[in-house]
Motif scaffolding. Structure first.
Motif, PDB file in Angstrom:
ATOM      1  N   TYR A  62       9.748 -47.200   1.021  1.00  0.00           N
ATOM      2  CA  TYR A  62      10.642 -46.686   2.073  1.00  0.00           C
ATOM      3  C   TYR A  62      12.044 -47.287   1.930  1.00  0.00           C
ATOM      4  O   TYR A  62      13.041 -46.571   1.967  1.00  0.00           O
ATOM      5  N   CYS A  63      12.093 -48.623   1.735  1.00  0.00           N
ATOM      6  CA  CYS A  63      13.400 -49.292   1.621  1.00  0.00           C
ATOM      7  C   CYS A  63      14.200 -48.759   0.434  1.00  0.00           C
ATOM      8  O   CYS A  63      15.378 -48.418   0.571  1.00  0.00           O
ATOM      9  N   TYR A  64      13.565 -48.688  -0.723  1.00  0.00           N
ATOM     10  CA  TYR A  64      14.336 -48.304  -1.921  1.00  0.00           C
ATOM     11  C   TYR A  64      14.645 -46.814  -1.972  1.00  0.00           C
ATOM     12  O   TYR A  64      15.732 -46.421  -2.417  1.00  0.00           O
ATOM     13  N   VAL A  65      13.721 -45.963  -1.529  1.00  0.00           N
ATOM     14  CA  VAL A  65      14.044 -44.524  -1.501  1.00  0.00           C
ATOM     15  C   VAL A  65      15.220 -44.316  -0.546  1.00  0.00           C
ATOM     16  O   VAL A  65      16.181 -43.608  -0.858  1.00  0.00           O
ATOM     17  N   THR A  66      15.157 -44.981   0.605  1.00  0.00           N
ATOM     18  CA  THR A  66      16.252 -44.855   1.573  1.00  0.00           C
ATOM     19  C   THR A  66      17.558 -45.355   0.970  1.00  0.00           C
ATOM     20  O   THR A  66      18.600 -44.694   1.062  1.00  0.00           O
ATOM     21  N   TRP A  67      17.502 -46.521   0.352  1.00  0.00           N
ATOM     22  CA  TRP A  67      18.711 -47.117  -0.245  1.00  0.00           C
ATOM     23  C   TRP A  67      19.350 -46.154  -1.266  1.00  0.00           C
ATOM     24  O   TRP A  67      20.557 -45.890  -1.219  1.00  0.00           O
ATOM     25  N   LEU A  68      18.519 -45.611  -2.144  1.00  0.00           N
ATOM     26  CA  LEU A  68      19.046 -44.710  -3.186  1.00  0.00           C
ATOM     27  C   LEU A  68      19.568 -43.400  -2.590  1.00  0.00           C
ATOM     28  O   LEU A  68      20.641 -42.922  -2.960  1.00  0.00           O
ATOM     29  N   ILE A  69      18.812 -42.835  -1.664  1.00  0.00           N
ATOM     30  CA  ILE A  69      19.185 -41.544  -1.080  1.00  0.00           C
ATOM     31  C   ILE A  69      20.456 -41.668  -0.221  1.00  0.00           C
ATOM     32  O   ILE A  69      21.333 -40.813  -0.275  1.00  0.00           O
ATOM     33  N   GLU A  70      20.532 -42.735   0.554  1.00  0.00           N
ATOM     34  CA  GLU A  70      21.713 -42.892   1.416  1.00  0.00           C
ATOM     35  C   GLU A  70      22.985 -43.056   0.584  1.00  0.00           C
ATOM     36  O   GLU A  70      24.023 -42.496   0.914  1.00  0.00           O
TER      37      GLU A  70
END
Ligand SMILES: [Fe+2]
Ligand SMILES: [Fe+2]
Length: 211
Positions: A120-128
């Motif tokens: 969740y943290c890394y997908v969010t980080w990359l997508i944002e």
């Protein structure tokens, strides 16, 4: 040409044509919806915090806001997410799903709860980070259009999501410095592929070719 520059070169044609523009808006509405759905489905209730719930709902609100703009620009034909009402919708979803899968594989050896949190943290980080980049280019292309004001509001929320997730990663992942470059490279490759397809699709569109 860098992917961001290629998007800059293509976006003018998109905003200049109502049908392409509505398809673009509907595609990003769809991606926001996929983001909303992913957050909701990936989080176990025992670990679901107010921050994550807020994040999910804001992505859902972004999906609705962009959907309303697609309807305004393109009319009732954009009521749902039929493939022909999007611009490379399938390819956009491929980008998102592949990113999610790639992150999941990186953390595959971890226990479920820890893996779910880091994915969740890394997908969010990359997508944002990508969303800020893409929405920023789009907002610039909109110039004085009233839609630019709506995108500015959306950008402010995406910035907040990014700073929240930066803080979350800093607090939870001591291996950020070694993991981040690999994950960034994976995302950049997937985004390149999406932009390749978008540019190819636009080159087939008579409206874009004549803009
Ligand atoms: Fe969003
Ligand atoms: Fe966001």
């Amino acid at each position: 040409m860098l992917a961001t520059n290629r998007l800059e070169a293509s976006i003018a044609a998109v905003v200049a044509d109502a049908n392409l523009h509505a398809r673009w808006l509907n595609t990003f509405s769809y991606l926001e919806y996929v983001g909303f759905r992913k957050i909701v489905k990936s989080q176990r209730a025992e670990a679901l915090t107010a921050e994550i719930l807020t994040h999910a709902l804001e992505e859902g609100r972004h999906a609705l806001g962009l959907k309303k703009l697609a309807l305004k620009v393109g009319g009732d034909a954009f009521a749902a997410y039929a493939p022909e009402t999007m611009l490379c919708g399938e390819e956009a979803e491929d980008y998102f799903q592949s990113l999610d899968k790639g992150c999941d594989e990186v953390f595959a050896a971890l226990p479920d709860a820890e893996r779910a949190k880091l994915v969740y943290c890394y997908v969010t980080w990359l997508i944002e980070r990508r969303a800020l980049d893409v929405y920023g280019v789009y907002k610039t292309a909109l110039g004085a259009s009233p839609i630019a004001g709506r995108i500015a509001g959306l950008l402010m929320e995406e910035e907040k999501h990014l700073s929240d997730i930066n803080a979350e990663i800093a607090a939870n992942d001591p291996e950020f410095a070694t993991r981040a470059p690999k994950l960034e490279a994976m995302e950049a490759k997937l985004y390149e592929t999406f932009i390749d397809r978008l540019v190819a699709e636009l080159s087939r569109s008579p409206a874009a070719a004549s803009a």
